[in-house]
Every structure is written in structure tokens, then in C-alpha cells.
Write an enzyme that holds these catalytic residues in place. Structure first.
Site, PDB file in Angstrom:
ATOM      1  N   GLN A  16       1.020  -1.320   0.090  1.00 25.64           N
ATOM      2  CA  GLN A  16      -0.122   0.001  -0.066  1.00 25.64           C
ATOM      3  C   GLN A  16       0.749   1.320  -0.064  1.00 25.64           C
ATOM      4  O   GLN A  16       1.524   1.608   0.888  1.00 25.64           O
ATOM      5  CB  GLN A  16      -1.173   0.011   1.186  1.00 25.64           C
ATOM      6  CG  GLN A  16      -1.941   1.103   1.236  1.00 25.64           C
ATOM      7  CD  GLN A  16      -2.926   0.767   2.391  1.00 25.64           C
ATOM      8  OE1 GLN A  16      -2.676   0.919   3.321  1.00 25.64           O
ATOM      9  NE2 GLN A  16      -4.141   0.596   1.799  1.00 25.64           N
ATOM     10  N   GLY A  17       0.907   1.788  -1.028  1.00 27.33           N
ATOM     11  CA  GLY A  17       1.563   3.311  -1.266  1.00 27.33           C
ATOM     12  C   GLY A  17       0.672   4.639  -0.886  1.00 27.33           C
ATOM     13  O   GLY A  17       0.552   5.437  -1.869  1.00 27.33           O
ATOM     14  N   SER A  68       0.750   6.380   2.834  1.00 31.03           N
ATOM     15  CA  SER A  68       1.409   7.246   3.686  1.00 31.03           C
ATOM     16  C   SER A  68       2.520   7.993   3.030  1.00 31.03           C
ATOM     17  O   SER A  68       3.154   7.070   2.220  1.00 31.03           O
ATOM     18  CB  SER A  68       1.709   6.657   4.937  1.00 31.03           C
ATOM     19  OG  SER A  68       0.527   6.475   5.757  1.00 31.03           O
ATOM     20  N   SER A 102       4.228  -1.955   4.126  1.00 33.97           N
ATOM     21  CA  SER A 102       4.598  -3.112   4.568  1.00 33.97           C
ATOM     22  C   SER A 102       4.590  -4.095   3.340  1.00 33.97           C
ATOM     23  O   SER A 102       3.815  -3.919   2.290  1.00 33.97           O
ATOM     24  CB  SER A 102       3.246  -3.700   5.485  1.00 33.97           C
ATOM     25  OG  SER A 102       2.939  -2.935   6.613  1.00 33.97           O
ATOM     26  N   GLU A 118     -13.628  -3.516   5.641  1.00 27.60           N
ATOM     27  CA  GLU A 118     -13.797  -4.815   6.484  1.00 27.60           C
ATOM     28  C   GLU A 118     -14.606  -4.414   7.947  1.00 27.60           C
ATOM     29  O   GLU A 118     -14.514  -4.960   9.069  1.00 27.60           O
ATOM     30  CB  GLU A 118     -12.091  -4.677   7.432  1.00 27.60           C
ATOM     31  CG  GLU A 118     -11.043  -4.943   6.332  1.00 27.60           C
ATOM     32  CD  GLU A 118      -9.857  -4.574   6.989  1.00 27.60           C
ATOM     33  OE1 GLU A 118      -9.358  -5.716   7.797  1.00 27.60           O
ATOM     34  OE2 GLU A 118      -9.039  -3.718   6.764  1.00 27.60           O
TER      35      GLU A 118
END
Lengths: 375, 289
Positions: free
Chosen positions: A121-122, A124, A156, A239
Site C-alpha cells: 500500500q503506497g 502514507s 508493509s 472490513e
């Protein structure tokens, strides 16, 4: 108010339990947390097993209650976590499913489900954490490509990812939420540098990603140009209610282990410590009930606002749990080789990651209680 | 799994709320504080509405509902700061004549050695011999002390106390938010300041976590669930009332404001049998069972 499950749900649980009992003993030992390639292989292998057994879709199209059961049972059985599949299964995948073209869905979704490709995930950036829309990574259009420069942080799985769901600024002149675009970036593109970040727990959990004139095809854009903020928001609450199911189950198990340890080493006779364990039991039971409440709410189609409420209390309870573990262990709690010590260290991230507790309190105050915006 | 209020449960909750708004509004509360006596008319109205006979079987003249419905009714009583030995009378319905329809006021010696509303009671359950009056901190709960108490506490009483505390926790959060939206300082509503926002958010979080625990305990009627519900509801009510007072600033420290009444009642309820030490021990024992 009813806490019983339907016959179909009970049957799902029983089948899953039986399958887990069969396959878990055949799994190889878990790799070291710092060995990312091994972790990738292990996590994808598990996803493949889920796929072959017909459970790969559970995060995507099962009802919230069935997901709850899936997460509860896999955690109880000690099955692997979603791990390196996290972003693909729980965020990028659902985003592409909701907002992508037919072609994009066919290209990216099956490999996620089959455990063949890892996403990171890019979102932040060093100057855009809690204020995500302040992101500055720039993309300019050049023919059929976007040319992207900037940097991302807290990414991550970046070292082993095949794809990155990337938010870039395509229109610096627009208001900050309106000039953002969602791109799928292949992690082997020239111009990408990944630098692992070491956490205070000593492990390399995430990375900084530097982007220097990286060319990304316009065909990799999901949604319209400058519409990336909306595209992202569609799935950020994906979610609903179930984000922490496995973790709450795990915390309840740890609490029992702690009580057992205290009985063995005599600390159980200290009424102050014993009652703290009792109070933690109350909190974790209540958080489990709140999970069931939120899942039922999601099931009945009521707009849920409970996730901030849950996260605020859960992140605090998790930290209290491991602080209490330290008091049960005594001097041994300073030994980094004790798992509870590492868990205590990593629990410090829970009141920061995915919206700090302070931001979550603002959300609760403004969106649920209707207090005026301010600073 | 449908862990949400049913239509009937919502209707019941709304009905009790409306009844209490009619029969025990802010003015009635103020009047009761100035002249603390049990309102027999109100007691009978509660009886007629089925408040005490809620869990009695229909065959015995009751409403035939269960613990979840009782919890919703007592949550409303807690919200409204309804005075009187509500739980003792509710638990005596079907056993003490007149309790079910509100003709009889029943007080009970609590496991903690306190009796609420002894002087107004027609029937006292437990041994109240030698009871000594206290000058009660809560102007709307007269108290007597009877030695050490000791009788085992009915889990239903513990749960219904938790329900009342939940009502208080929700109400004080509302009062704090109302005040924070309207009271201006430094040229804006104080609710725009993060320091005040975070106090209010904390109140809601504690109340909502307690709500899940209390409702679940009402469904399962499990001792451990009830102990957890009580711990969290006591915390949500007592800390919520304190924070509500803080949000009200100087006004919150005056007799005129309603806030102190909520805090004092929450304190009284938190001392009832099944309170924190007992609940914590029960929950600790569960971990090694």
C-alpha cells in the site's frame, strides 16, 4: 437480540473446523519474522490452500457473519494470518473489484485469490500520515504513461510485493482531496528503491519507497484521473466490524495463558494483579461482544460508525494486556526472547497505525456525536 | 446471529422512555430532589405499564418477557434518574403481594450491607434489624447500613444495576455533548476544542463498549458475562458522569446543574452487591477454570 447462528453458519463453522484440523498439521514451520522472502512464500502457500479448499473468497463475498466465523475459527486453530496477502485481499482487491474495469479485474483479482501476487500500500508519506490527503508524490502525464516521483513510507511487504496500490497527486491546483489518482504500480519498474525500516521491536516490518521518474501505464489507473480519493474511500471501510476479529480471539487466548503463568510462578496470589487480569477479561469479552454487535449491524445494512469506537478501546486494551504480561513475568519481561516482550513492543503501534487514537477521537466526536469541527 | 434490537424491543424501549418523560421529567426530578419521597402514583403507573411484572409469565399476570427487555427498561430508568427501589420491587414481583402492579414498594438488604429506601418500603426482604440511617450522598436514594450484609447477590440484580448504569452513561454523554455544542468560549463552541472533544469521545466509547457487554449478558444470562457487564457499566457511568461534570465547568459544580445527581446515583449503584472487586475476582477465576 440474538447471539445464535443459523444452521448454515453452524455448518460452515463445522466444515471449516474439520478442514483446519486436517491441513494445519501438514504446514511447514513458520519462517522467521525477518525473512521476508520466506514469509511471502509461506503466506502465499496458505492462501493457495484456502483457494483450493474454496475459502479464498471469504473476505470478498461472504456475509459479515461468515467472515466472523472464518476469522474466529482460523485464529482458534492457530492457522496462519492473512500476512503478505493483507493489502491484496483486504484493500487493493476489493477496490479493483468495486471500481476497476472488466479488464483490470480479470488481470489483478485471480492472482490475489490464488496466492500468486502480493500487493503493498503506497498511501502514507513522510508528511502525509494522519493527514493522508496532504500527500505530495507527483504524477505527470507523458503519452500513455504517468511519470511518478516522490516517496512513500510505512509500506508493509514492499520488499516482496509485485504491485503497489499507489495514491499520487495528478492535479496540484485542485483542492487537496480532489487532485489525487489511484494507480497500480508494478514493483519491478525502473526508478523504485525500497529501503526497509527497522521498528522499535527490532524487526523490519515495513519500508520506505522512493520513486524517481517511475513510468506507470495510464491503463493501470483505477477510476478517473483526480478521483482517487473517492476510489480509496469506497473501500477503506471494507472490513467493517471484522478487522480485528482474529486479534481479539488471540488476545483472549493470551490472557488465559497469562493467568496460567501467574498461577505457576505465584503472582496469582497477588490480588491486585489477579483483579487486573479479571478486568482485562471483562474488557476483551466486551470487545468480542462489540464485534458481534458491529457485524450484526453490518449484516442488517445499517450504516456502521462503530469501527472508531472499537479501535480506540481495542488498541488500549491490547497495550494493557501486554503491560500486565510484563507484571506477570517480572524480570523475565525484559528478555526480548520472550514472545510477550516482543508483543508488548509491537502493541505500541496499535494506537498509531490506521489513524491515531487522537484522530479516532476526533472522528467519534465529529461524525458520531456531531460536535463542531475545529482544531 | 442478529445481535441487534428487534422491532418489539425498540418499541418497548421507546414506550418506557415516553412514559418516563411524561411522568418524571426534569421538573419532577427537581421537585423530588427538594422533597425526597417516593411517588406512589408514579410507582403504580410503572406497575400498570408492566415495569415490575415484565419478566413474570403471562399466566401469572405478567408481561412474559425476558432479561433483554428488562435490561432495556432499566436502562431507561437509569437515563431518567428514576428514584426508588426499582430492582428490589422488580425481583419481588410474583413473590411479594402487590409488587407486580406497583401497589407495594419492596426494599431489599443488598449483599453489600446497604438498604435503599427502607423508610418508604412496605416489605423489606432480608434482615434489616438494627439498620442505621446514613445521610446519603445521593439526595434521591435514602440509605441504611446493616452490618456486613452477606447474602449472596442475585445475578439478575447485578445485571439490572449494570443496565441502570448504562442508562446513566448514555445520558451524561448526551448532556456533555449538548453543553459542548452550545456553550461558547474564545468565540466558538467549546466542543470545537480537541480537549473537550476527546473527553466526549471517551464517554461514548466507554458507554458503547458497556452496551455490548450488558446486552450480551442479558441474552446469555451467564454469571461471567454479567460480571463483565457490571464492571464496564460501572466504569462508563462513574467516569462518564465525572467527565460530564468537567465539560460543564463551574456550572457542573453547582447544585442547580443536573450533573451531580447522575454522578451521585452512579456512585450509589457502584456500591451495590456484585461490585468491582467481586466481579474482578469472578472474571479472574474464569480465566483458570
Amino acid at each position: 437480540m440474538d447471539l445464535t447462528y443459523t444452521p448454515e453458519e453452524d455448518e460452515f463453522r463445522a466444515r471449516l473446523r474439520e478442514w483446519l484440523g486436517k491441513v494445519l498439521p501438514t504446514l511447514p514451520p513458520k519462517p522467521s519474522p525477518d525473512d521476508w522472502p520466506a514469509r511471502r512464500a509461506y503466506d502465499l502457500g496458505w492462501q493457495r490452500m484456502l483457494y483450493d479448499a474454496g475459502y479464498a473468497h471469504v473476505h470478498w463475498d461472504a456475509s459479515p457473519t461468515v467472515r466472523l466465523i472464518f476469522l474466529e475459527e482460523t485464529e482458534k486453530a492457530g492457522a496462519p494470518y492473512v500476512g503478505a496477502g493483507f493489502v491484496g485481499l483486504l484493500h487493493a482487491g476489493p477496490t479493483i473489484a468495486a471500481e476497476g474495469s472488466e479488464e483490470q479485474r480479470a488481470r489483478w483479482l485471480p492472482p490475489i485469490l490464488r496466492g500468486e501476487e502480493v500487493w503493498c500500500q503506497g498511501f502514507s508519506e513522510p508528511d502525509a500520515g494522519s493527514d493522508l490527503a496532504a500527500l505530495r508524490t507527483r504524477a505527470r502525464r507523458d503519452g500513455d504513461d504517468y511519470v511518478v516521483s516522490g516517496s512513500k513510507i510505512w509500506t508493509s511487504h514492499a520488499e516482496v510485493a509485485d504491485w503497489c496500490e499507489l495514491l499520487v497527486r495528478t492535479n496540484p491546483a485542485a483542492p487537496k482531496h480532489r487532485g489525487i489518482t489511484w494507480l497500480a504500480m508494478p514493483m519491478d519498474a525502473p526508478g523504485i528503491t525500497v529501503r526497509p525500516l527497522r521498528t522499535l521491536a527490532g524487526s523490519a516490518e515495513f519500508a520506505e519507497v522512493f520513486l524517481d521518474e517511475v513510468r506507470i501505464p495510464v491503463a493501470n489507473r483505477v477510476g478517473d484521473e483526480d478521483d482517487g480519493w473517492r476510489v480509496t474511500m469506497v473501500t477503506l471501510s471494507f472490513e467493517r466490524g471484522t478487522a480485528f476479529v482474529g486479534e481479539v480471539v488471540a488476545c483472549r487466548r493470551v490472557l488465559r495463558e497469562l493467568a496460567g503463568e501467574a498461577r505457576k510462578n505465584g503472582r496469582w496470589d497477588d490480588p491486585v494483579l489477579r483483579r487486573r487480569l479479571g478486568r482485562l477479561n471483562a474488557q476483551l469479552r466486551a470487545l468480542w461482544r462489540l464485534t458481534q454487535w458491529n457485524v450484526s449491524e453490518a449484516e442488517s445494512g445499517v450504516p456502521g460508525v462503530g469501527s472508531s469506537v472499537f479501535k480506540l478501546r481495542y488498541s488500549q486494551a491490547r497495550q494493557e494486556l501486554y503491560d500486565t504480561a510484563a507484571d506477570v513475568l517480572g524480570p523475565d519481561s525484559l528478555d526480548v526472547d520472550r514472545p510477550w516482550t516482543l508483543d508488548r513492543l509491537s502493541s505500541l503501534s496499535y494506537t498509531i497505525a490506521a489513524g491515531t487514537s487522537q484522530i479516532q477521537q476526533n472522528i467519534v466526536a465529529e461524525r458520531i456525536l456531531g460536535l463542531p469541527k475545529g482544531r | 446471529m442478529k445481535f441487534q434490537l428487534t422491532q418489539d424491543q425498540r418499541a418497548l424501549r421507546d414506550g418506557v422512555r415516553q412514559l418516563l418523560a411524561r411522568r418524571f421529567d426534569a421538573e419532577a426530578l427537581r421537585a423530588a430532589v427538594n422533597a425526597p419521597a417516593l411517588d406512589r402514583g408514579l410507582w403504580r403507573a410503572l406497575g400498570e405499564a408492566g415495569f415490575f411484572a415484565l419478566r413474570l409469565p403471562e399466566a401469572d399476570g405478567g408481561v412474559g418477557l425476558g432479561l433483554p427487555e428488562a435490561v432495556l427498561a432499566f436502562e431507561e430508568a437509569g437515563r431518567a434518574l428514576l428514584p426508588g427501589p426499582l430492582i428490589a420491587t422488580h425481583l419481588a414481583a410474583g413473590e411479594a403481594a402487590g409488587a407486580a402492579d406497583g401497589e407495594t414498594v419492596v426494599a431489599a438488604v443488598d449483599g453489600s450491607g446497604l438498604v435503599e429506601w427502607l423508610g418508604e418500603a412496605d416489605i423489606v426482604r432480608g434482615d434489616a434489624a438494627g439498620a442505621v440511617p446514613l445521610r446519603s450522598v445521593d439526595p434521591l436514594t435514602p440509605l441504611h447500613r446493616v452490618g456486613e450484609g452477606g447474602a449472596a447477590v442475585d445475578p439478575a440484580a447485578v445485571l439490572l444495576t449494570a443496565a441502570e448504569q448504562l442508562g446513566t452513561a448514555g445520558r451524561v454523554c448526551e448532556l456533555a455533548v449538548q453543553h459542548a455544542r452550545t456553550r461558547e468560549q474564545f468565540g466558538q463552541p467549546i466542543g470545537a476544542f480537541q480537549a473537550v472533544k476527546h473527553l466526549c469521545a471517551g464517554m461514548l466509547v466507554r458507554a458503547e463498549v458497556a452496551r455490548a457487554a450488558v446486552y450480551a449478558a442479558a441474552v446469555t444470562a451467564d454469571r461471567t458475562d454479567i460480571a463483565a457487564a457490571r464492571l464496564l457499566a460501572d466504569e462508563a457511568a462513574v467516569r462518564g458522569a465525572r467527565d460530564c461534570l468537567q465539560v460543564h465547568g463551574g456550572m457542573g459544580f453547582t447544585w442547580e446543574s443536573e450533573v451531580h445527581l447522575h454522578l451521585k446515583r452512579a456512585w450509589v449503584r457502584a456500591r451495590r452487591g456484585g461490585a468491582s472487586t467481586e466481579s474482578e475476582e469472578l472474571l479472574a477465576a474464569d480465566l483458570v477454570a
